[in-house]
Design a protein around this motif. Structure first.
Motif, PDB file in Angstrom:
ATOM      1  N   VAL A 188       0.642  -1.536  -0.053  1.00 18.64           N
ATOM      2  CA  VAL A 188      -0.249  -0.005  -0.017  1.00 18.64           C
ATOM      3  C   VAL A 188       1.073   0.868   0.039  1.00 18.64           C
ATOM      4  N   ALA A 189       1.038   1.448  -1.319  1.00 20.57           N
ATOM      5  CA  ALA A 189       1.742   2.827  -1.278  1.00 20.57           C
ATOM      6  C   ALA A 189       0.849   3.867  -0.930  1.00 20.57           C
ATOM      7  N   GLY A 190       0.759   5.690   0.455  1.00 16.75           N
ATOM      8  CA  GLY A 190      -0.088   6.501   1.111  1.00 16.75           C
ATOM      9  C   GLY A 190       0.061   5.970   2.599  1.00 16.75           C
ATOM     10  N   ALA A 191       0.599   6.694   2.802  1.00 16.49           N
ATOM     11  CA  ALA A 191      -0.861   6.140   4.481  1.00 16.49           C
ATOM     12  C   ALA A 191      -1.592   7.977   4.931  1.00 16.49           C
ATOM     13  N   GLY A 192      -1.803   8.117   3.824  1.00 20.35           N
ATOM     14  CA  GLY A 192      -3.183   8.453   4.579  1.00 20.35           C
ATOM     15  C   GLY A 192      -4.420   7.680   4.750  1.00 20.35           C
ATOM     16  N   ARG A 193      -5.517   8.429   4.598  1.00 16.61           N
ATOM     17  CA  ARG A 193      -6.734   8.144   5.509  1.00 16.61           C
ATOM     18  C   ARG A 193      -7.376   6.716   4.976  1.00 16.61           C
TER      19      ARG A 193
END
Length: 218
Positions: free
Chosen positions: A5-10
């Motif tokens: 998973v790329a992107g540790a936003g919501r």
């Protein structure tokens, strides 16, 4: 299933949490060191810092052997480049990418390596189900939102619970047995069920830690 998973936003963080709860191998990456440091206190799989547009970073995250890559950063150009790398360079079977700007939605197709486009206006649950191709994530997501943990423990020949009835196991407060997996099949957790070597016990709890569960059964 192995997932990057790329992107540790919501969205990215929630997808990682749900898949970890379902016992998948998940690597979550983000180029914000502070954000990654904050997430180390949560259950979000393996965490690394880096730019998803860099092939070496994606390879370090496990893209070469991944079953699914989800690109969920806040930048559409980043999401497209990372998706193309995942599909063309690493031959990832399934690539899902977040569409932040609806005007860019037409770009998110197979020509950019995107199998599943995730529109920003869609509900979070729908996005997770679409990205993962799963139908059982709703219950896990609801448990996660409610602060309930899904914990699994296996009964071995050395387990103190082996040979005991389920009702004899002193469960921590706020913990219930959801099911017993025996010979690959779910078994209803009746009080007089005799636990056997090889059983996998699936529990849900809003208070107990894995250590407490382990102490009760092992």
């Amino acid at each position: 299933m192995k997932v990057v998973v790329a992107g540790a936003g919501r969205l990215g963080t929630k997808i990682a949490q749900v898949l970890v709860a379902a016992h998948h191998h998940v690597t979550l990456l983000d180029n914000d060191e502070e954000r990654v440091a904050q997430l180390r206190h949560q259950t979000a799989g393996h965490l690394i810092t880096g730019d998803a547009c860099e092939p070496t970073v994606l390879e370090h995250a496990g893209a070469r052997t991944a079953d699914l890559v989800v690109v969920a950063t806040g930048q559409d150009d980043t999401n497209l480049v990372a998706s193309l790398l995942a599909k063309r360079h690493f031959s990832v079977p399934r690539v899902a990418a977040r569409v932040n700007d609806d005007e860019n939605a037409w770009l998110f197709d197979r020509s950019w390596g995107v199998d599943i486009a995730l529109p920003t206006a869609a509900p979070l649950v729908s996005l997770i189900e679409e990205a993962t191709g799963a139908t059982d994530t709703v219950a896990l997501l609801r448990l996660s939102k409610a602060g309930v943990d899904v914990i699994e423990t296996a009964i071995t020949a050395r387990s103190r619970a082996a040979g005991q009835e389920l009702s004899d196991i002193p469960l921590p407060e706020g913990t219930i047995v959801a099911t017993i997996i025996r010979d690959g099949q779910p078994t209803p957790p009746s009080p007089n069920l005799l636990l056997q070597q090889g059983d996998e016990v699936l529990l849900v709890s809003h208070r107990a830690s894995e250590r407490e569960i382990h102490a009760a059964f092992q």
